[in-house]
Design a protein around this motif. Structure first.
Motif, PDB file in Angstrom:
ATOM      1  N   SER A 233       0.853  -1.201   0.000  1.00 45.77           N
ATOM      2  CA  SER A 233       0.000   0.000   0.000  1.00 45.77           C
ATOM      3  C   SER A 233       0.876   1.234   0.000  1.00 45.77           C
ATOM      4  CB  SER A 233      -0.925   0.013   1.221  1.00 45.77           C
ATOM      5  OG  SER A 233      -0.179   0.068   2.413  1.00 45.77           O
ATOM      6  N   SER A 235       0.800   5.474   0.880  1.00 42.25           N
ATOM      7  CA  SER A 235       0.062   6.561   1.533  1.00 42.25           C
ATOM      8  C   SER A 235       0.828   7.872   1.405  1.00 42.25           C
ATOM      9  CB  SER A 235      -0.161   6.236   3.019  1.00 42.25           C
ATOM     10  OG  SER A 235      -0.822   5.013   3.186  1.00 42.25           O
ATOM     11  N   ASN A 236       0.127   8.967   1.621  1.00 39.24           N
ATOM     12  CA  ASN A 236       0.715  10.310   1.648  1.00 39.24           C
ATOM     13  C   ASN A 236       1.456  10.654   0.357  1.00 39.24           C
ATOM     14  OD1 ASN A 236      -0.139  10.637   4.389  1.00 39.24           O
ATOM     15  ND2 ASN A 236       1.644   9.418   5.035  1.00 39.24           N
ATOM     16  N   THR A 243      -5.068   6.364   0.401  1.00 35.19           N
ATOM     17  CA  THR A 243      -4.127   5.250   0.292  1.00 35.19           C
ATOM     18  C   THR A 243      -4.434   4.399  -0.943  1.00 35.19           C
ATOM     19  OG1 THR A 243      -3.842   5.166   2.684  1.00 35.19           O
ATOM     20  CG2 THR A 243      -3.256   3.186   1.449  1.00 35.19           C
ATOM     21  N   LYS A 245      -3.772   0.715  -2.936  1.00 34.00           N
ATOM     22  CA  LYS A 245      -3.473  -0.690  -2.668  1.00 34.00           C
ATOM     23  C   LYS A 245      -2.913  -1.352  -3.923  1.00 34.00           C
ATOM     24  CE  LYS A 245      -5.280  -0.900   1.553  1.00 34.00           C
ATOM     25  NZ  LYS A 245      -4.511  -1.260   2.759  1.00 34.00           N
ATOM     26  N   CYS A 269      -7.105   2.890  -6.068  1.00 34.11           N
ATOM     27  CA  CYS A 269      -7.942   3.467  -5.026  1.00 34.11           C
ATOM     28  C   CYS A 269      -9.381   3.220  -5.457  1.00 34.11           C
ATOM     29  CB  CYS A 269      -7.675   4.961  -4.870  1.00 34.11           C
ATOM     30  SG  CYS A 269      -8.783   5.777  -3.699  1.00 34.11           S
TER      31      CYS A 269
END
Length: 695
Positions: A233, A235-236, A243, A245, A269
């Motif tokens: 995953s 993120s940011n 997030t 995947k 997403c």
């Protein structure tokens, strides 16, 4: 440009061939996709078969031919021998082993069989016995990708593994976050035929070593399985807040970040219906590119409209992400992948970095008629708008071209003079020739030896140049070319191609001079039409004293020409398929070299270095060249300060004559009036090598 690499055990450098379907090898009948090509010996060898060049380190003789050593040949069996292998009876290829005493030929496969017979190391993770060898860095380890000396080698399937990497394979099965439902088994003989032969995550060819799930037909290369496993995953991210995947499967999609198609392992997403390549996840938010003066910002989606990329000039799918300029009102945008190319972006992320406004004005205005120019700050320059045609010998100190009847600035205290357009050249600019900003520099006090343009590779006699710090320099003609470049020799616009940065294995030949292009090039890839910067910046018309008022016009070759053309300057034959100058009134033809010579932007009397000066060759009595002993026919001669009667007709003859200069690694062209062996390729020339190739 093809990348050239040395290969241990072979005398010539070889070109790298990468990811080529159906790559035929002159050593084996295998189907590996990567290899080397020798332009001198005309053979192709898989990278996996390159071990034959080091075979003599591990095997001096064949067990069925004891007593004499065998030598590897690269150009086929000698003409006085039977070309068939004397063991198996098959026809040999370009690469074979030969005994000069017995006139015996052995193909590579028979030598491999002999090596297999000597293999005595059993490993649980491989089906064939292995040899413990030292191949002097000839092959790459299939696990770590580094060239190895001591390691294990399987002659049959070409598996190579460092000694230090063997411990990785002590566990023949692993579990992986990207494929948690089944364990993955180690395979050492390549992917099964029923699967995709590439890694299901990164798309790289798996080669000999991979981890495989036979239930799901799922493959992972060592990089994704062990060394650098991708995160499940993300993120940011700067390009997407929620997030993402990883979807570890083969699936066709269009990346929302760059607009290009993908066929495996996207990050998704589900909330936003957003899907991207893994390598697009770290796209920067704000950058500066060398095709545009302002910063560009990553924007998703780009928004409705007809968009064209400012780098490749192809259309942009507005529903995907791209980089756009927030300052320009004319909708400037660039594909995401084009914007972050190594020859476009300098690698600096500018998100959160305050933008500094630089002073690029080249002069300060004193009054309505005078300025103080940064290149001549000691005196003021006055503007002349009278339209008076100045003498042909009065040259602009920036572009080193005649002032003529153009508006100009001049100094009343000295002879400094500038075209009005040259005086307005910005002190700093961004240009596709460099990822860094270029600075305008007055090179009138620098010897020609150091004024070499990094684009056209010519030495400039005087004038202004744009510089990248203290390394690359570009003359005004090259640095004012814009994209797309319109040239009369081709019906389509030409784009810049940094031949040094690319590895597309396409040999590019300049249509102007017929030479292979090693450096920067302008081209139309659809038509395979390419120009080097020297030919792209040739003046369309030139005037020479001996032809009075008749201008010479650049002719773009005549492939249908019958008969022979002869140069009116050097009286040697010209090639009608390459460019030349002609006079419509006189009907003469002239070599480009005979008209323009070695140098660009030249004034007579300037120093080449501390021992040589450049002189105009316009008088009726021409000096004799100290090297080739011809009456110098070119527009300029090189004269030694300390030897009154020592002249050279060209840079070639200067370096050829001067023993102390023969170690110089320099690019130039052999003048057409000199009878030296010609070489079709533009190559780096080291003069203590003989015979001399032509550039």
């Amino acid at each position: 440009m093809n990348k050239m690499v040395p290969l241990q055990g072979h005398e010539h450098p070889l070109s790298i061939l990468s990811d080529r379907d159906g790559l035929q090898c002159d050593a084996c009948d295998g189907s590996y996709r990567d290899g080397y090509f020798c332009d001198e010996c005309k053979f192709t060898v898989h990278k996996k078969c390159a071990f034959v060049f080091n075979t003599q380190e591990t095997l001096f003789e064949h067990p069925l031919h004891v007593g004499h050593g065998l030598k590897l040949l690269t150009t086929g069996a000698p003409g006085n021998t039977d070309p068939k292998c004397h063991i198996c009876g098959k026809n040999t290829k370009c690469l074979l082993f030969h005994c000069s005493v017995c006139n015996l030929n052995l193909d590579i496969e028979c030598m491999v069989d002999a090596m297999c017979a000597r293999a005595n190391v059993e490993m649980a993770w491989h089906n064939h016995p292995l040899l413990l060898v030292n191949l002097n860095g000839c092959l790459q380890c299939d696990f770590c990708g580094l060239r190895f000396r001591n390691g294990y080698f399987c002659p049959l399937c070409r598996l190579t593994v460092h000694e230090r990497c063997v411990s990785v394979f002590e566990s023949p099965e692993i579990t992986h976050n990207c494929h948690a439902k089944h364990s993955l088994k180690l395979l050492t003989e390549g992917a099964p035929d029923y699967t995709d032969l590439k890694c299901h995550l990164c798309g790289v060819n798996t080669g000999n070593l991979l981890y495989h799930c036979d239930i799901c037909k799922f493959n992972l290369d060592p990089d994704c399985a062990i060394k650098r496993p991708p995160p499940v995953s993300l993120s940011n991210l700067k390009i997407h807040e929620p997030t993402l995947k990883l979807m570890p499967r083969l699936v066709s999609f269009v990346c929302d970040a760059c607009g290009e198609k993908g066929d495996r392992a996207p990050y998704v997403c589900l909330e936003c219906d957003f899907m991207i390549h893994g390598h697009c996840a770290d796209l920067p938010r704000v950058i500066h590119i060398n095709r545009h003066e302002h910063r560009v910002y990553y924007t998703y989606p780009l928004g409705p409209g007809e968009w064209k990329c400012g780098v490749c000039w192809e259309g942009i799918d507005w529903s995907c992400g791209a980089y756009s300029c927030l300052t320009c009102p004319n909708n400037y945008a660039v594909h995401s992948r084009c914007a972050i190319r190594d020859d476009v972006w300098d690698g600096e992320e500018l998100d959160g970095v305050p933008e500094q406004v630089e002073d690029i004005e080249p002069f300060k205005t004193n009054d309505d008629n005078t300025i103080t120019h940064f290149a001549h700050s000691e005196h003021n320059l006055s503007l002349n708008k009278d339209g008076i045609a100045l003498e042909e010998s009065i040259l602009c100190d920036a572009c080193v071209r005649p002032i003529g009847s153009n508006t100009f600035y001049c100094c009343s205290d000295c002879s400094f003079i500038l075209h009005e357009t040259c005086a307005n050249l910005p002190k700093k600019k961004r240009h596709f020739l460099s990822t860094k900003p270029l600075t305008l520099t007055n090179m009138n006090t620098v010897a020609i030896e150091y004024n070499k343009c990094s684009a056209c590779l010519q030495h400039c006699g005087r004038g202004f140049m744009y510089r990248e710090h203290y390394s690359k320099k570009f003359d005004l003609l090259c640095s004012t070319i814009t994209e797309p470049f319109i040239h009369g020799s081709h019906s389509h616009p030409l784009l810049f191609i940094n031949n040094v940065e690319r590895d597309d294995e396409i040999i590019k030949t300049c249509r102007g001079c017929g030479k292979r292009i090693e450096g920067m090039v302008l081209g139309c890839t659809k038509c395979s039409f390419y120009l080097d910067f020297r030919c792209a910046t040739l003046p369309l018309t030139v005037r020479l004293d001996r032809y009075d008022d008749h201008p010479l016009t650049l002719c773009y070759g005549d492939e249908k020409a019958s008969g022979k053309y002869w140069c009116d300057v050097c009286e040697r034959e010209t090639d009608p398929e390459t460019w030349f100058y002609t006079c419509e009134h006189c009907g003469v033809t002239l070599h480009v070299f005979c008209v323009l010579g070695d140098f660009k932007c030249v004034k007579s009397g300037v120093p080449f270095n501390n021992e040589i000066e450049l002189l105009s060759n316009s008088s009726s009595s021409r000096p004799t060249c100290s090297n080739c002993h011809c009456h110098c026919p070119g527009p300029f001669t090189l004269h030694e300060y300390w030897h009154y009667d020592r002249f050279y007709c060209s840079l070639y003859c200067l370096i050829r004559f001067k023993e102390s200069w023969k170690s110089f690694n320099m690019k130039f062209r052999i003048p057409p009036w000199i009878n030296e062996p010609r070489h079709e390729d533009a190559v780096k020339l080291i003069l203590n090598c003989s015979p001399l190739p032509r550039f």
